[in-house]
Design an enzyme around this catalytic site. Structure first.
Site, PDB file in Angstrom:
ATOM      1  N   GLY A 177       0.689  -1.166  -0.168  1.00  0.00           N
ATOM      2  CA  GLY A 177      -0.027  -0.164   0.010  1.00  0.00           C
ATOM      3  C   GLY A 177       0.992   1.301  -0.058  1.00  0.00           C
ATOM      4  O   GLY A 177       0.276   2.354   0.541  1.00  0.00           O
ATOM      5  N   SER A 178       1.934   1.056  -0.620  1.00  0.00           N
ATOM      6  CA  SER A 178       2.880   2.311  -0.422  1.00  0.00           C
ATOM      7  C   SER A 178       2.642   3.486  -1.679  1.00  0.00           C
ATOM      8  O   SER A 178       2.921   4.793  -1.270  1.00  0.00           O
ATOM      9  CB  SER A 178       4.348   1.875  -0.739  1.00  0.00           C
ATOM     10  OG  SER A 178       4.658   1.571  -2.045  1.00  0.00           O
ATOM     11  N   GLY A 181       3.649   1.434  -6.812  1.00  0.00           N
ATOM     12  CA  GLY A 181       3.475   0.478  -7.665  1.00  0.00           C
ATOM     13  C   GLY A 181       4.092  -0.854  -7.161  1.00  0.00           C
ATOM     14  O   GLY A 181       4.636  -1.507  -8.407  1.00  0.00           O
ATOM     15  N   SER A 183       3.205  -3.535  -5.744  1.00  0.00           N
ATOM     16  CA  SER A 183       2.557  -4.956  -6.315  1.00  0.00           C
ATOM     17  C   SER A 183       2.630  -5.107  -7.827  1.00  0.00           C
ATOM     18  O   SER A 183       3.152  -6.370  -8.069  1.00  0.00           O
ATOM     19  CB  SER A 183       0.876  -4.773  -6.153  1.00  0.00           C
ATOM     20  OG  SER A 183       0.788  -4.925  -4.449  1.00  0.00           O
ATOM     21  N   GLU A 215      -2.961  -9.340 -12.870  1.00  0.00           N
ATOM     22  CA  GLU A 215      -3.371  -8.531 -11.724  1.00  0.00           C
ATOM     23  C   GLU A 215      -5.007  -8.282 -12.066  1.00  0.00           C
ATOM     24  O   GLU A 215      -5.899  -8.487 -11.029  1.00  0.00           O
ATOM     25  CB  GLU A 215      -2.626  -7.400 -11.400  1.00  0.00           C
ATOM     26  CG  GLU A 215      -1.245  -7.448 -10.976  1.00  0.00           C
ATOM     27  CD  GLU A 215      -0.712  -6.099 -10.596  1.00  0.00           C
ATOM     28  OE1 GLU A 215      -1.078  -5.721  -9.680  1.00  0.00           O
ATOM     29  OE2 GLU A 215       0.048  -5.674 -11.420  1.00  0.00           O
ATOM     30  N   ASP A 227       1.523   1.211 -13.714  1.00  0.00           N
ATOM     31  CA  ASP A 227       2.703   0.553 -12.763  1.00  0.00           C
ATOM     32  C   ASP A 227       3.276  -0.506 -13.428  1.00  0.00           C
ATOM     33  O   ASP A 227       4.767  -0.714 -13.414  1.00  0.00           O
ATOM     34  CB  ASP A 227       2.033   0.138 -11.533  1.00  0.00           C
ATOM     35  CG  ASP A 227       1.304   1.118 -10.777  1.00  0.00           C
ATOM     36  OD1 ASP A 227       1.664   2.392 -10.721  1.00  0.00           O
ATOM     37  OD2 ASP A 227       0.749   0.859  -9.780  1.00  0.00           O
TER      38      ASP A 227
END
Length: 410
Positions: A177-178, A181, A183, A215, A227
């Site tokens: 959750g930063s 990008g 994930s 995803e 991302d």
């Protein structure tokens, strides 16, 4: 030395007993056979294995990773400078999206080490999680979704559906959750490691699009497209998102002076709270589906800001970049509720009081990292003030390369 390439190996038998092929196929196979026999015979018997080996995958001979090697990959995280949100469907499908982003010196890592016990082990070191499963083509019981999604898709599409036994380890230089990008960068790194393992014919666009499909379609995770392309290509890019899944990555040739000034003016600060962007993304998507004039106008503004930010960056005009960043932050908050929080507002106020020219969240919002522009002379004071407020602030360096993959012998 691996036995795969000796005269009586399965690889050589496959060459002798494969069905009739065109002269082109026969010539390519002969060159591969000759090249590998030359390398094999030129090596002492006790030498380490070669980094590649010849395998038959679904009736097709490929140069694949050596079974005695560990494959490593890393993909850079990114900062969204402008246009974020316009890469979401259906906006980009109907109106076309544009995003300006740059990759930074934080990475997502993936490592694949073959096993011989019929097991698949998924490890997420940064999360402190591990699971061991029987090696089958599908792993519905796996709880590490990104590992599972990449494994299943790559085995299905690039290993003729044949399960593999391996330990697949990952770690990321940023918390979940930063807003950087992370994930998608992890999915890109996993795909690229499997690409080498299976000798899959995938280029940068292919890797990025496949990461998007895994995803968004296979796993049903909400999000856009920027991302995956940032992680695959690396560097500073102006990326256009068009109808029918068309994407154009335009690498920017930023001068050394402009890049140095931008890098020296940049501060990122973790707000101390990771976020789940699903609700925000669903609100943004719903606004477009419902033809909300307010939501569409905000997205149009974000797209225009991406174009202006590109021009300001190329000329190294930090004041113009700060003005556009501030405009983008205001427009972004109009696309959904919850993009800003009390904590983000607090950090923003502290930053402005200590010299920040402008700032905005990186990613969808609701938490994660906030980025600020400041005169380089004032950067130290800004860092100290943000850290004293409980933020986790620091400088950042740009990464010019996209995902990279290599092998080490075990």
């Amino acid at each position: 030395m691996s036995n795969d390439l000796r005269p009586n190996s399965l690889a050589h038998k496959a060459l002798r007993h494969k069905p009739a092929r065109s002269w082109t196929h026969l010539l390519v196979e002969f060159i591969l056979w000759y090249f590998y026999d030359f390398l094999y015979l030129s090596q002492p018997m006790c030498h380490l294995p070669l980094p590649l080996t010849l395998r038959d995958i679904g009736g097709e001979l490929r140069l694949t990773a050596n079974p005695h090697a560990t494959i490593r990959a890393r993909a850079p995280l990114r900062l969204g400078l402008a246009g974020g949100g316009t890469d979401l469907s259906p906006y980009c499908d109907q109106f076309g999206g544009a995003v300006l982003n740059t990759t930074i010196d934080r990475f997502a890592y993936a490592f694949i080490s073959p096993r011989d016990d019929g097991k698949v082990v998924f490890r997420a070191k940064d999360l402190g999680r591990e699971e061991m499963l029987e090696a089958t083509p599908r792993l519905p019981q796996a709880s590490l979704l990104l590992h599972r999604g990449v494994y299943e898709r790559m085995v299905r599409d690039h290993n003729a559906g044949g399960a593999i036994s391996a330990t697949i380890t990952t770690t990321v230089d940023a918390p979940m959750g930063s807003g950087l990008g992370s994930s998608s960068a992890l999915v890109v790194a996993l795909i690229d490691a499997f690409r080498v393992l299976f000798a899959a014919p995938l280029g940068q666009y292919d890797v990025a699009h496949l990461a998007f499909e895994i995803e968004r379609l296979d796993l049903g995770l909400a999000g856009g497209k920027q991302d995956q392309y940032a992680a695959a290509f690396g560097g500073t890019n102006f990326i256009e998102f068009l109808a029918k899944d068309r994407v154009i990555v335009n690498p920017l040739r930023v001068s050394d002076s402009a890049r140095n000034e931008f890098e020296s003016s940049l501060v990122i600060c973790f707000s101390g709270r990771s976020r789940d962007a699903t609700v925000i993304i669903e609100q943004q998507t719903a606004g477009i589906v419902d033809h909300s004039a307010r939501a569409i106008a905000a997205m149009d503004r974000l797209k225009a800001d991406a174009i202006e930010m590109k021009n300001a960056l190329l000329t190294g005009d930090i004041h113009a970049m700060a003005r556009i960043l501030d405009d983008s932050w205001k427009a972004k908050k109009m696309t959904a509720q919850g993009i800003s929080t009390d904590r983000i507002d607090q950090l923003y106020d502290v930053a402005v009081a200590n010299g920040a020219l402008a700032g905005k969240v990186s990613g969808a919002g609701g938490g994660g990292f906030v980025m600020f522009l400041v005169h380089p002379e004032d950067r130290r004071g800004l860092l100290d003030a943000l850290n004293a407020t409980g933020g986790i602030a620091g400088p950042v360096k740009f990464a010019e390369r996209g995902c990279e993959t290599w092998q080490v012998m075990r």
